[in-house]
Design a protein around this motif. Structure first.
Motif, mmCIF file in Angstrom:
data_model
loop_
_atom_site.group_PDB
_atom_site.id
_atom_site.type_symbol
_atom_site.label_atom_id
_atom_site.label_comp_id
_atom_site.label_asym_id
_atom_site.label_seq_id
_atom_site.Cartn_x
_atom_site.Cartn_y
_atom_site.Cartn_z
ATOM 1 N N SER A 50 -3.779 12.759 29.552
ATOM 2 C CA SER A 50 -2.926 13.821 28.646
ATOM 3 C C SER A 50 -3.180 15.256 28.815
ATOM 4 O O SER A 50 -2.144 15.807 28.358
ATOM 5 C CB SER A 50 -3.252 13.287 27.367
ATOM 6 O OG SER A 50 -4.529 13.543 27.028
ATOM 7 N N ARG A 51 -3.889 15.442 29.678
ATOM 8 C CA ARG A 51 -4.520 16.940 29.787
ATOM 9 C C ARG A 51 -4.046 17.198 31.290
ATOM 10 O O ARG A 51 -4.492 18.422 31.869
ATOM 11 C CB ARG A 51 -5.739 17.146 29.580
ATOM 12 C CG ARG A 51 -6.265 17.031 28.079
ATOM 13 C CD ARG A 51 -7.667 17.356 27.649
ATOM 14 N NE ARG A 51 -8.240 16.525 28.320
ATOM 15 C CZ ARG A 51 -9.750 16.452 28.215
ATOM 16 N NH1 ARG A 51 -10.517 17.507 27.751
ATOM 17 N NH2 ARG A 51 -10.748 15.607 29.089
ATOM 18 N N ALA A 52 -3.299 16.531 31.789
ATOM 19 C CA ALA A 52 -3.015 16.772 33.393
ATOM 20 C C ALA A 52 -1.986 18.238 33.437
ATOM 21 O O ALA A 52 -1.332 18.154 32.580
ATOM 22 C CB ALA A 52 -2.598 15.540 33.985
ATOM 23 N N THR A 53 -1.974 18.853 34.723
ATOM 24 C CA THR A 53 -1.062 19.773 35.007
ATOM 25 C C THR A 53 -0.529 19.698 36.269
ATOM 26 O O THR A 53 -1.258 18.967 37.217
ATOM 27 C CB THR A 53 -1.709 20.934 34.967
ATOM 28 O OG1 THR A 53 -2.782 21.155 35.762
ATOM 29 C CG2 THR A 53 -2.140 21.432 33.417
ATOM 30 N N THR B 7 2.505 20.777 31.899
ATOM 31 C CA THR B 7 1.290 20.770 31.365
ATOM 32 C C THR B 7 1.183 19.678 30.367
ATOM 33 O O THR B 7 2.418 19.456 30.095
ATOM 34 C CB THR B 7 1.057 22.115 30.908
ATOM 35 O OG1 THR B 7 1.878 22.504 29.861
ATOM 36 C CG2 THR B 7 0.977 23.065 31.968
ATOM 37 N N GLY B 8 0.190 19.437 29.798
ATOM 38 C CA GLY B 8 -0.157 18.403 28.584
ATOM 39 C C GLY B 8 0.327 16.925 29.203
ATOM 40 O O GLY B 8 0.661 16.101 28.240
ATOM 41 N N GLN C 274 -3.532 18.262 38.709
ATOM 42 C CA GLN C 274 -4.994 18.324 38.313
ATOM 43 C C GLN C 274 -4.967 17.511 37.144
ATOM 44 O O GLN C 274 -4.324 17.751 36.043
ATOM 45 C CB GLN C 274 -5.292 19.860 37.887
ATOM 46 C CG GLN C 274 -5.402 20.690 39.163
ATOM 47 C CD GLN C 274 -5.613 22.145 38.603
ATOM 48 O OE1 GLN C 274 -6.764 22.286 38.426
ATOM 49 N NE2 GLN C 274 -5.021 23.088 38.707
ATOM 50 N N PRO C 275 -5.668 16.306 37.136
ATOM 51 C CA PRO C 275 -5.646 15.212 36.266
ATOM 52 C C PRO C 275 -6.485 15.735 34.874
ATOM 53 O O PRO C 275 -6.385 15.417 34.111
ATOM 54 C CB PRO C 275 -6.285 13.988 36.760
ATOM 55 C CG PRO C 275 -5.712 14.221 38.011
ATOM 56 C CD PRO C 275 -6.009 15.464 38.490
ATOM 57 N N ASN C 276 -7.366 16.817 35.229
ATOM 58 C CA ASN C 276 -8.403 17.469 34.081
ATOM 59 C C ASN C 276 -9.175 16.150 33.497
ATOM 60 O O ASN C 276 -9.394 16.241 32.348
ATOM 61 C CB ASN C 276 -7.582 18.155 33.293
ATOM 62 C CG ASN C 276 -7.317 19.386 33.967
ATOM 63 O OD1 ASN C 276 -7.639 19.968 34.812
ATOM 64 N ND2 ASN C 276 -5.797 19.789 33.345
ATOM 65 N N TYR D 263 -11.810 12.946 38.892
ATOM 66 C CA TYR D 263 -10.880 13.571 39.418
ATOM 67 C C TYR D 263 -10.819 14.942 39.683
ATOM 68 O O TYR D 263 -10.911 15.684 38.669
ATOM 69 C CB TYR D 263 -9.358 13.061 38.830
ATOM 70 C CG TYR D 263 -9.199 11.714 39.015
ATOM 71 C CD1 TYR D 263 -8.499 11.283 40.235
ATOM 72 C CD2 TYR D 263 -9.454 10.567 37.938
ATOM 73 C CE1 TYR D 263 -8.273 9.701 40.523
ATOM 74 C CE2 TYR D 263 -9.357 9.212 38.157
ATOM 75 C CZ TYR D 263 -8.492 8.918 39.350
ATOM 76 O OH TYR D 263 -8.249 7.424 39.399
ATOM 77 N N GLY D 264 -10.567 15.262 40.968
ATOM 78 C CA GLY D 264 -10.378 16.871 41.200
ATOM 79 C C GLY D 264 -8.747 17.209 41.559
ATOM 80 O O GLY D 264 -8.001 16.409 41.037
#
Length: 1023
Positions: free
Chosen positions: A961-964, A979-980, A1006-1008, A1012-1013
């Motif tokens: 849910s925080r991926a960009t 985003t989001g 970016q999964p954040n 995961y990087g």
């Protein structure tokens, strides 16, 4: 005694209380006090006109050419006068100030244009003349004219403009003198005046006998008519010529003045005798409506002796053919020129007629026709007894060789006692009038010194003054009323069956009008009369006479007015009367008559009455003031009355009452009264209000006092209260305490200025009520700041009575009602109070403290992301160390009652933590634990809208849910960002919503999340 018929009955003409028969109103002083003459018309006034009458000296060719002079004598009453004498149309004007009670002679009137600023007022021939003499005064005055010069003179009394009439007849003497003329002239007092002149004989200017002609005059213009000359010294005598005002272009008739005379004439003149000759004559003619029906004549005295009477000639002019004239009861005959009778006499004559007549007294030429002593012709118009006066001022002179000045009066016998000549009682001769019993002739020789003279009496008189010398004389009427005599009032007081010649103030009366005209319309103009009630005009159309009266041979028609009238003030009051009748000889067949009503002061009375309080008896005592008047009635000023001589009365209300005692005089029905204020002292108007509720115990009762004294807002008042239980107070607004609840009677006494009253009111037991015992309950012992606090009334009171509650909740907020709920937002201790009012009684406030706690503040920590099968440590924190912790759901946790338990979810899970502190106050927070799967990124998609592979589907991204996501073109430019989380896959549009072209792009994902990087690579769009 005259007899008349009224309503089918015969009555004798009523006589007044002194026994003198009266046909007209009693006249009062009009000259010495001009302002007191009401509206009667006389020879006094503020405005006059006169012409410079045609004189034989105008025509002489010898050295005496234009030797005559014309002057005015200005005579005042009790006020000084400012008088202007002028000739309008020229610059000639003279101003005079005449002191009160005096007379002066003016400068000569202008007769020479070169010497008098272009003015020449002489009437030098027949025709129109624009330059006449105008006299204006600021107060009423008398004006006398004297024309004299070279043994020729004549005088006249002037009449003011308000006496001018519409119909005249020229009254002249016989004409006998060389190059001289009988004349008359008319002067207009208003513009647009048209006069119709009918000469009785041919005129010098060629006007034919009895042929009328019209002349139009402006204000101040005159028309002069000269009689034609016959053979030798004889000229036409213009007596009987008619002058009548007719409608002008404005449709109105305008009043005029007329003068008659001769430029010079002899009357029985002896030829070639130094003591006999001709003389100038000019007299102002009385209007025809002022002519009377009875004249008392007296011959002039001789220069030899006051008591030696001379022969005079008399001409009696009639207004209408058919009028019968009587000399001492014997009918005259020999009517001349259809206008006059003539005779000579050396004694007083009683001349009466069946219609209006005018009498001229002629002084003969010296020694002519057997006359004695010096003298010369003069013509004097006499006043009828109907126009008699009782006070005059006049002027005598010695100008032009006068040797003797005389005053001759005719006066009733009962007027002698009050007669004053120049303020004294002396006169030179008195004798009984031979023609009428009850009258005297009084003669007074006057000084030769030019001066003013006065005559006054309480009875009306007529009189002439004259001066005699060798071949010389002047004379004129000393003064006269000039009232219209075509109407006579008849007065009948409402409380009498008799008729009177006067009425008294405040005496209601009915009015009848006797007029010589058989009227088709009558209007009485009461609105123009002062001090009469009602002051409303009355018009009678086609009036029917109630009867007729024959007075001295003249028939009068009697018209009765239906209403009753009252005069409020004494004096002479004149009622203008408009009469329309076919027999009225003028352009409108209408005439304005003035009937004079003398108003006497009624009899006197007085009374006494004490001032008492309202409701008390007052006794009225009548005090007689007039012996000839008797008590009539009381008027108490409150709409009630009494005919009891000494009444006793109660007034229910205080105040000032105008009390009147009325009296009535038996012999004339006159009312009299006296009105005085009677003060009835008012008692206080007691009023107070009971308390609406008396609360027990305590029993405090407040009484509201609203007592007043009528008419006196600042009156001092004393008080005495009785509260029904032996308690008392003397204050205005008392507060009293009752010990028990029961029925009482409250009484208030109030007194002011010796007058008192009281009021009692019942105070019932139902007014009393018990005061509530207040209390309230708390819903709990303590409350949370994030919860509701409840308060419930627990007072003891009569539940049948209406009640109200007032709550103070300790934080500035309030509440009403028996139960209150409050949400406090801050922790603390609050003092809550409640006041209850039941049945109007209010208890004292009850207060209780309320404790409010804040719940613990708990934070569940940050979101945790794990891979499937991993453990997650939840890191919650709380601000209260001793707070109780509880997590849910607890089945996947280890240590569910600790702040930091370990979670092992298989899928994404939301965990709640609750912290419970003091008073059970709690708070809750939550945290997500995310369980992640592998991410698979495709390198191509075809967003062409065919429904196949239109989106870039990245498998496994729904857990992040925080991926960009950033997408760049080959130039390194960012074309798309997300985003989001990746909840909605990319469809190949740019950041502006535009479709990106086909090609290869570079992405950064970016999964954040833990493990995961960055994930990068190309992605191709195929379209």
């Amino acid at each position: 005694m005259s007899v008349f018929t009224h309503a089918g009955n015969n009555f004798t003409l009523m006589r007044n209380v002194r026994g003198v028969y009266q046909l007209t109103a009693l006249f009062f002083c009009f000259f010495l006090n001009f302002e007191g003459k009401a509206q009667n018309f006389s020879n006094t006034g503020k405005e006059f006109w006169v012409g410079y009458g045609t004189n034989s000296f105008f025509y002489t060719q010898d050295a005496n050419l234009n030797k005559q002079e014309m002057v005015l004598y200005l005579s005042t009453g009790d006020k000084p006068a400012k008088v202007t004498v002028s000739v309008p149309g020229t610059s000639w004007s003279k101003a005079y100030t005449v002191p009160a009670h005096s007379a002066i002679s003016t400068d000569p009137m202008p007769k020479n244009s070169a010497a008098d600023n272009g003015a020449d007022a002489r009437l030098t021939g027949e025709g129109l003349f624009q330059k006449n003499i105008h006299i204006v005064s600021d107060v009423p005055i008398g004006v006398f004219v004297h024309t004299y010069g070279n043994f020729s003179s004549g005088g006249t009394t002037l009449l003011p403009v308000e006496t001018y009439g519409y119909t005249y007849f020229s009254l002249n003497t016989s004409q006998d003198y060389t190059n001289s003329y009988s004349y008359f002239y008319v002067i207009a007092s208003e513009d647009n005046t048209v006069v119709r002149i009918t000469p009785s004989l041919a005129t010098k200017g060629g006007r034919a006998r009895n042929v009328p002609f019209d002349v139009t005059l402006k204000k101040g213009e005159s028309y002069n008519v000269l009689g034609a000359q016959q053979a030798g010294t004889i000229g036409n005598d213009m007596s009987g010529s008619k002058i009548q005002s007719v409608p002008g272009t404005d449709g109105r008739c305008h009043p005029v003045a007329v003068f008659s005379g001769s430029s010079r004439t002899g009357i029985c003149m002896l030829v070639f005798n130094d003591n006999s000759g001709g003389d100038f004559i000019m007299q102002q003619v009385f209007p025809a409506n002022a002519w009377g029906t009875q004249y008392l004549t007296a011959p002039t005295s001789t220069t030899l002796s006051t008591g030696l009477l001379n022969k005079n000639r008399f001409r009696v002019f009639i207004k209408q053919l058919g009028t019968r004239v009587f000399r001492n009861g014997v009918a005259l005959s020999g009517l001349q020129n259809n206008s006059y009778y003539e005779f000579e006499s050396m004694v007083g004559e009683n001349i009466t007629a069946t219609g209006p007549i005018m009498v001229a007294q002629l002084i003969l030429s010296g020694l002519g026709c057997g006359s004695l002593g010096a003298g010369d012709p003069e013509m004097i118009f006499l006043s009828p007894i109907e126009q008699a006066i009782n006070s005059v001022a006049f002027y005598s002179t010695s100008k032009e060789a006068i040797d003797k000045n005389y005053l001759t009066l005719v006066i009733p016998d009962n007027g002698l006692a009050s007669l004053r000549i120049d303020g004294g009682t002396a006169y030179d001769s008195v004798y009984a009038h031979p023609g009428l019993a009850g009258y005297k002739v009084v003669i007074k020789a006057l000084p030769l010194t030019p001066m003013q003279h006065t005559v006054a009496s309480d009875s009306g008189f007529t009189g002439i003054t004259y001066g005699l010398g060798r071949a010389e004389s002047y004379g004129y009427n000393i003064g006269s009323y000039v009232n219209n005599l075509a109407a006579i009032p008849e007065i009948k007081p409402d409380n009498s069956n008799e008729t009177y010649s006067y009425v008294c103030t405040k005496t209601p009366f009915h009015l009848s009008v006797k007029t010589i005209y058989q009227a088709t319309a009558i209007t009485l103009h009461f609105s123009r009369v002062t001090d009469i009630v009602p002051a409303t005009d009355v018009t009678i159309t086609n009036p029917v006479p109630s009867g007729t009266a024959v007075i001295k041979g003249k028939t009068y028609y009697i018209y009765d007015l239906p209403d009753s009238y009252t005069f409020t003030r004494g004096g002479e009051h004149v009622v203008p009367l408009s009469v329309t009748a076919p027999s009225i000889d003028n352009c409108s067949q209408s005439e304005i008559l003035n009937i004079t009503i003398p108003v006497h002061q009624g009899p006197g009375a007085d009374f006494t009455a004490p001032s008492v309080c309202e409701g008390e008896e007052v006794t009225f005592n009548y005090v007689p003031k007039s012996p000839d008047a008797g008590f009539s009635q009381w008027l108490f000023g409150d709409g009630t009355s009494s005919k009891v001589l000494t009444p006793v009365k109660k007034y229910d209300d205080g105040g000032t009452y105008q009390v009147t005692v009325q009296v009535v005089r038996d012999y004339d029905g006159c009312w009299g009264d006296t009105t005085k204020p009677l003060v009835i002292k008012p008692a206080p108007d007691v009023a107070f209000q009971l308390p609406a509720r008396i609360c027990m115990p305590g029993g405090e009762a407040t009484f509201t006092n609203s007592t007043t004294v009528p008419g006196n807002a600042n009156a001092a008042i004393s008080w005495r209260w009785q509260f029904g239980d032996d308690g008392m107070a003397t204050t205005k607004q008392p507060v009293y305490r009752y010990a028990a609840a029961r029925d009482y009677t409250v009484k208030l006494y109030a007194a002011s200025a010796g007058c008192a009253d009281s009021l009692s009111l019942p105070l019932p037991a139902s007014v009393f009520a018990n005061t509530p015992v207040p209390d309230f309950m708390l819903a709990d012992t303590a409350f949370c700041s994030n919860g509701a606090a409840g308060f419930t009334d627990n007072s003891t009171y009569d539940k049948t009575l209406p009640a109200t509650w007032a709550w103070q909740l300790g934080d500035g907020t309030t509440g009403t009602g028996s139960n209150v709920t409050k949400n406090y937002t801050q922790a603390g201790t609050y003092n809550v109070s409640m006041v209850i009012t039941a049945g109007g009684c209010t208890a004292e406030a009850v207060r209780k403290p309320v404790r409010v706690y804040n719940p613990p503040r708990v934070d569940a920590g940050a979101e945790v992301i794990i891979s499937a099968g991993e453990k997650a440590l939840l890191k919650a924190v709380v601000n209260e160390a001793d707070a109780k912790i509880a997590w849910s759901p607890a089945d996947q946790l280890t240590g569910g009652n600790t702040l930091q338990p370990v979670a092992t979810p298989m899928l994404d899970q939301l965990y709640y933590v609750t912290a419970t502190g003091k008073a059970g106050c709690s708070s809750k927070d939550s945290v997500w634990v995310r369980v992640y799967n592998d991410i698979r990124v495709p390198n191509v998609f075809t967003p062409n809208g065919d429904g196949i592979n239109d989106f870039w589907e990245i498998k496994g991204m729904q857990s992040y849910s925080r991926a960009t996501l950033d997408v760049y073109n080959r130039y390194g430019q960012l074309v798309y960002r997300k985003t989001g989380g990746y909840g909605t896959p990319w469809n190949g549009t740019g950041t502006g919503g535009n479709l990106l072209p086909a090609g290869t792009y570079y992405y950064v994902l970016q999964p954040n999340a833990n493990g995961y990087g960055k994930i990068t690579g190309p992605v191709t769009i195929i379209r």
